[in-house]
Design an enzyme around this catalytic site. Structure first.
Site, PDB file in Angstrom:
ATOM      1  N   ALA A 104       0.853  -1.194   0.000  1.00 50.29           N
ATOM      2  CA  ALA A 104       0.000   0.000   0.000  1.00 50.29           C
ATOM      3  C   ALA A 104       0.883   1.236   0.000  1.00 50.29           C
ATOM      4  CB  ALA A 104      -0.886   0.015   1.237  1.00 50.29           C
ATOM      5  N   LYS A 105       0.291   2.374  -0.229  1.00 52.13           N
ATOM      6  CA  LYS A 105       1.005   3.639  -0.060  1.00 52.13           C
ATOM      7  C   LYS A 105      -0.029   4.732   0.093  1.00 52.13           C
ATOM      8  CE  LYS A 105       5.408   4.900  -0.146  1.00 52.13           C
ATOM      9  NZ  LYS A 105       6.561   4.016   0.130  1.00 52.13           N
TER      10      LYS A 105
END
Ligand code: GLU
Length: 415
Positions: A104-105
């Site tokens: 994720a980011k």
């Protein structure tokens, strides 16, 4: 000149790995898309009473192997495409070092240096509150990235915990020690870069003491890398931050540079060497070049002029694919980001495990476990690169993609 975005670059790297793996077209197609993308508005009261609305994102690229994991970036140039690419790289990185996370980011389009501490806190808490439906210790665990730090993680942890009604330390990593952070986490990315640099020099039969190193970027990762490699006996010949760099072929003193930075807020202007621009720094005469700043620094424009024979990517995505090809032709060793900078997320994993168990380890224990994961990952990437006759980047991506694809195949496609 290439007009590829960082997302195009990430896709191209995946496509190359998929081809070498002979990945089935269906799974390949699944992996080319982020699983979910959230765009949020972050209205923030400024100190003068006015309201500004910042744009923020959180992207989950893949969750087949576990909760998604990845940092939050505060930078004026943040775009959704960039966050998507960074989330994809997190998926491969976690799988490569074999920790049970997806990728994720997150990011906010903001210059954190232009906000007061109070504004930054209000903005961070509101952003945390907007991405709340996506995060949680069993769902998605943020961490620091460019422009964020321990304090921002503390505010996110507090915002989440206040909404839950009890303390949830495992919702973020990279927290201060006082609220469930891990010993060794703040230096972990740089320590991983150090282990990988030493392993690379050893593999190439080069002496550590004779290695002349240039580091671009002087944030948490760059500054700690300079310090740790100097401790190992390498000679740091140049370093830089956003303002510019300093070069001394006879070697720089990290200690004095840090003192200068504490007073001046930058290392540009430090008098231990001559001033250089960030562009010039990448082409300086040295053995090891460590980009530790933003994406897209090494391009078809400057790749021919890079003098280093080893590039260790502490930053995410510093090398464009055209530069990669030139480096391969020129016989340079490029240790890719998802291997070189995986120390950060590895110790984030240790932090999360400690938080879930409410049982904390010593710094030596953290560093020993980190070292063995980094060295084992280096050996597997190198082995595959040699066996499959591909670059270390493609080998690292292949190892990551293969593990994610295996999890995906085993679980099956819903419904
Ligand atoms: N932002 C770091 C990275 O790009 C660390 C992420 C994490 O610890 O979750 O790998």
């Amino acid at each position: 000149m290439s007009t590829d975005t960082v997302w195009d670059v990430a896709l191209r790297q995946l496509d190359l790995a998929a081809e070498s793996l002979k990945l089935s077209p269906g799974v390949h197609e699944v992996l080319r898309h982020p699983r979910r993308t959230l765009e949020v508005s972050v209205p923030t009261r400024m100190d003068d009473g006015s309201i500004r609305v910042f744009k923020g994102y959180r992207v989950h690229h893949n969750t087949s192997r576990g909760p998604s994991k990845g940092g939050i970036r505060y930078h004026p140039s943040v775009t959704l495409e960039e966050i998507k690419a960074l989330a994809m790289w997190m998926t491969w990185k976690c799988a490569l070092v074999n920790i049970p996370f997806g990728g994720a980011k997150g990011g906010v389009v903001v210059d954190p240096g232009a906000l007061s501490a109070a504004e930054l806190e209000r903005m961070s808490r509101r952003y945390a509150s907007e991405i709340l439906p996506l995060i949680g210790p069993e769902k998605d665990i943020p961490a620091p990235d460019l422009g964020t730090n321990e304090q921002v993680m503390a505010w996110i942890m507090d915002t989440f915990s206040t909404r839950e009604g009890f303390s949830v330390p495992g919702v973020v990593t990279g927290k201060p020690l006082s609220i469930g952070g891990s010993a060794g986490r703040s230096q972990a990315t740089a320590r991983g870069v150090m282990y990988i640099t030493l392993a690379t020099l050893k593999h190439l039969g080069r002496s550590v003491e004779e290695a002349r190193v240039v580091v671009q970027g002087y944030g948490n990762v760059g500054a700690n890398t300079v310090e740790l490699l100097a401790d190992q006996g390498c000679m740091i010949v140049a370093a830089s931050d956003v303002h510019g760099g300093v070069y001394n072929p006879g070697g720089l003193s990290p200690h004095r540079m840090n003192r200068f930075k504490q007073e001046a807020g930058t290392i540009f202007g430090y008098e231990g060497g001559e001033r250089v621009s960030n562009a010039e720094l990448l082409e300086l005469d040295c053995d090891v070049l460590i980009p530790a700043a933003l994406e897209g620094q090494l391009t078809e424009e400057n790749a021919d002029r890079v003098a280093a024979s080893v590039i260790v990517e502490a930053a995410n995505g510093p090398t464009m694919p055209e530069a990669d090809e030139i480096f391969t032709e020129r016989g340079l060793t490029v240790v890719p980001d998802i291997l070189a900078n995986a120390g950060g997320v590895t110790v984030s994993y240790f932090e999360w495990v400690q938080d879930l168990q409410a049982y904390y380890w010593s710094e030596d224990e953290v560093n020993d476990r980190l070292r063995s994961i980094m060295e084992a990952s280096y050996v597997s990437v190198l082995g595959l690169a040699e066996d499959a006759k591909v670059s270390m980047r493609t080998a690292a991506t292949m190892l990551g993609v293969d593990r994610v694809a295996a999890a995906h195949r085993t679980r099956g496609l819903y419904p």
